[in-house]
Motif scaffolding. Structure first.
Motif, PDB file in Angstrom:
ATOM      1  N   ASN A 144      27.760  10.871 -23.489  1.00  0.00           N
ATOM      2  CA  ASN A 144      28.524   9.846 -24.174  1.00  0.00           C
ATOM      3  C   ASN A 144      27.777   9.266 -25.371  1.00  0.00           C
ATOM      4  OD1 ASN A 144      30.778   9.857 -22.411  1.00  0.00           O
ATOM      5  ND2 ASN A 144      29.482   8.886 -20.881  1.00  0.00           N
ATOM      6  N   THR A 145      26.698   9.890 -25.764  1.00  0.00           N
ATOM      7  CA  THR A 145      25.930   9.442 -26.909  1.00  0.00           C
ATOM      8  C   THR A 145      26.116  10.460 -28.025  1.00  0.00           C
ATOM      9  OG1 THR A 145      24.321   8.500 -25.410  1.00  0.00           O
ATOM     10  CG2 THR A 145      23.642   8.766 -27.700  1.00  0.00           C
ATOM     11  N   TYR A 146      26.400   9.978 -29.197  1.00  0.00           N
ATOM     12  CA  TYR A 146      26.686  10.868 -30.307  1.00  0.00           C
ATOM     13  C   TYR A 146      25.789  10.551 -31.486  1.00  0.00           C
ATOM     14  CZ  TYR A 146      30.792  12.080 -27.686  1.00  0.00           C
ATOM     15  OH  TYR A 146      31.622  12.524 -26.706  1.00  0.00           O
TER      16      TYR A 146
ATOM     17  N   ILE B 151      23.279   5.992 -35.844  1.00  0.00           N
ATOM     18  CA  ILE B 151      23.477   6.195 -34.408  1.00  0.00           C
ATOM     19  C   ILE B 151      24.703   5.426 -33.936  1.00  0.00           C
ATOM     20  CG2 ILE B 151      22.435   5.900 -32.117  1.00  0.00           C
ATOM     21  CD1 ILE B 151      21.014   7.924 -34.034  1.00  0.00           C
ATOM     22  N   ILE B 152      25.526   6.114 -33.173  1.00  0.00           N
ATOM     23  CA  ILE B 152      26.703   5.502 -32.554  1.00  0.00           C
ATOM     24  C   ILE B 152      26.598   5.735 -31.055  1.00  0.00           C
ATOM     25  CG2 ILE B 152      29.216   5.540 -32.348  1.00  0.00           C
ATOM     26  CD1 ILE B 152      29.262   6.659 -35.229  1.00  0.00           C
TER      27      ILE B 152
ATOM     28  N   VAL C 226      12.040   5.215 -33.296  1.00  0.00           N
ATOM     29  CA  VAL C 226      12.374   5.967 -34.512  1.00  0.00           C
ATOM     30  C   VAL C 226      12.515   5.013 -35.702  1.00  0.00           C
ATOM     31  CG1 VAL C 226      14.152   7.388 -35.612  1.00  0.00           C
ATOM     32  CG2 VAL C 226      13.384   7.923 -33.300  1.00  0.00           C
ATOM     33  N   LEU C 227      13.189   3.907 -35.505  1.00  0.00           N
ATOM     34  CA  LEU C 227      13.366   2.936 -36.589  1.00  0.00           C
ATOM     35  C   LEU C 227      12.017   2.405 -37.069  1.00  0.00           C
ATOM     36  CD1 LEU C 227      15.139   1.212 -38.433  1.00  0.00           C
ATOM     37  CD2 LEU C 227      15.353  -0.436 -36.553  1.00  0.00           C
ATOM     38  N   GLU C 228      11.150   2.015 -36.137  1.00  0.00           N
ATOM     39  CA  GLU C 228       9.824   1.520 -36.506  1.00  0.00           C
ATOM     40  C   GLU C 228       9.027   2.594 -37.255  1.00  0.00           C
ATOM     41  OE1 GLU C 228       8.356   0.420 -32.673  1.00  0.00           O
ATOM     42  OE2 GLU C 228       9.605  -1.387 -32.588  1.00  0.00           O
TER      43      GLU C 228
ATOM     44  N   ASN D  58      23.728  -0.349 -42.948  1.00  0.00           N
ATOM     45  CA  ASN D  58      23.092  -1.012 -41.830  1.00  0.00           C
ATOM     46  C   ASN D  58      22.399   0.012 -40.927  1.00  0.00           C
ATOM     47  OD1 ASN D  58      22.597  -2.426 -39.399  1.00  0.00           O
ATOM     48  ND2 ASN D  58      24.281  -3.815 -39.853  1.00  0.00           N
ATOM     49  N   LYS D  59      21.232  -0.317 -40.400  1.00  0.00           N
ATOM     50  CA  LYS D  59      20.499   0.584 -39.502  1.00  0.00           C
ATOM     51  C   LYS D  59      20.669   0.223 -38.042  1.00  0.00           C
ATOM     52  CE  LYS D  59      16.937   1.613 -42.798  1.00  0.00           C
ATOM     53  NZ  LYS D  59      15.600   2.070 -43.007  1.00  0.00           N
ATOM     54  N   GLU D  60      21.424  -0.808 -37.758  1.00  0.00           N
ATOM     55  CA  GLU D  60      21.609  -1.194 -36.362  1.00  0.00           C
ATOM     56  C   GLU D  60      22.468  -0.154 -35.636  1.00  0.00           C
ATOM     57  OE1 GLU D  60      23.169  -5.149 -36.045  1.00  0.00           O
ATOM     58  OE2 GLU D  60      21.663  -5.943 -37.436  1.00  0.00           O
ATOM     59  N   ILE D  61      22.227  -0.030 -34.337  1.00  0.00           N
ATOM     60  CA  ILE D  61      23.038   0.874 -33.517  1.00  0.00           C
ATOM     61  C   ILE D  61      24.483   0.364 -33.538  1.00  0.00           C
ATOM     62  CG2 ILE D  61      23.516   1.654 -31.161  1.00  0.00           C
ATOM     63  CD1 ILE D  61      20.533   1.579 -30.629  1.00  0.00           C
ATOM     64  N   ILE D  62      25.403   1.268 -33.707  1.00  0.00           N
ATOM     65  CA  ILE D  62      26.821   0.932 -33.654  1.00  0.00           C
ATOM     66  C   ILE D  62      27.289   1.192 -32.229  1.00  0.00           C
ATOM     67  CG2 ILE D  62      29.126   1.499 -34.512  1.00  0.00           C
ATOM     68  CD1 ILE D  62      27.610   2.551 -37.073  1.00  0.00           C
TER      69      ILE D  62
END
Length: 159
Positions: A2-4, A22-23, A46-48, A152-156
């Motif tokens: 369920n992760t895409y 990332i969604i 990964v973001l860091e 935006n880099k936040e997870i959706i």
């Protein structure tokens, strides 16, 4: 399952563009809290790594050194062996051009004013999870890095 990972590559008339974000379909949050926490840890690592690499990039930095900054952060957070590609590559008329930001980059492979590169660290655990965040950066006339990706880099999270 369920992760895409969402990937977009656009070839324009005069340039190429890449971006990853990332969604997460939040069924995973409700049904598998452990998987959700692993994904969040991977994502934050990964973001860091990406932010550290971008912060260090400038005119004259060796391509191998830029890769090492992100790679060492990922390895130091428990993901040694799971960053299986280079940190990035040049982007111009084609999506994949020199320079390559990788462990195998030549000693004389340095970033120069006017270059545009991708910065795309990632972690991939076969048949389980994967995460990549990609931005495009340019080295400006003053030799400083300019992040050209404004999304935006936040997870959706979709519920």
């Amino acid at each position: 399952q369920n992760t895409y990972l969402r990937y977009r590559s656009i070839n324009c008339i005069h340039a190429a563009v890449n971006i990853y974000r990332i969604i997460i379909f939040c069924i995973i949050r409700s049904y598998n809290a452990l998987a959700y926490s692993i994904i969040l840890h991977m994502y934050n690592t990964v973001l860091e790594a990406q932010l550290k690499a971008i912060e260090a990039m400038h005119h004259g930095i060796n391509s191998k050194d830029a890769d090492s900054i992100a790679r060492n952060h990922i390895y130091g957070n428990g993901y040694k062996g799971y960053f299986g590609h280079s940190l990035g590559h040049g982007v111009g008329m084609l999506v994949h051009e020199a320079p390559r930001l990788s462990p195998s980059a030549q000693k004389d492979s340095t970033l120069k004013r006017g270059m545009t590169t991708s910065v795309e660290p990632g972690i991939y655990i076969a048949e389980k999870y994967g995460c990549r965040i990609e931005d495009l950066v340019a080295i400006d006339v003053d030799g400083k890095v300019l992040n050209m990706t404004k999304s935006n880099k936040e997870i959706i999270e979709l519920f």
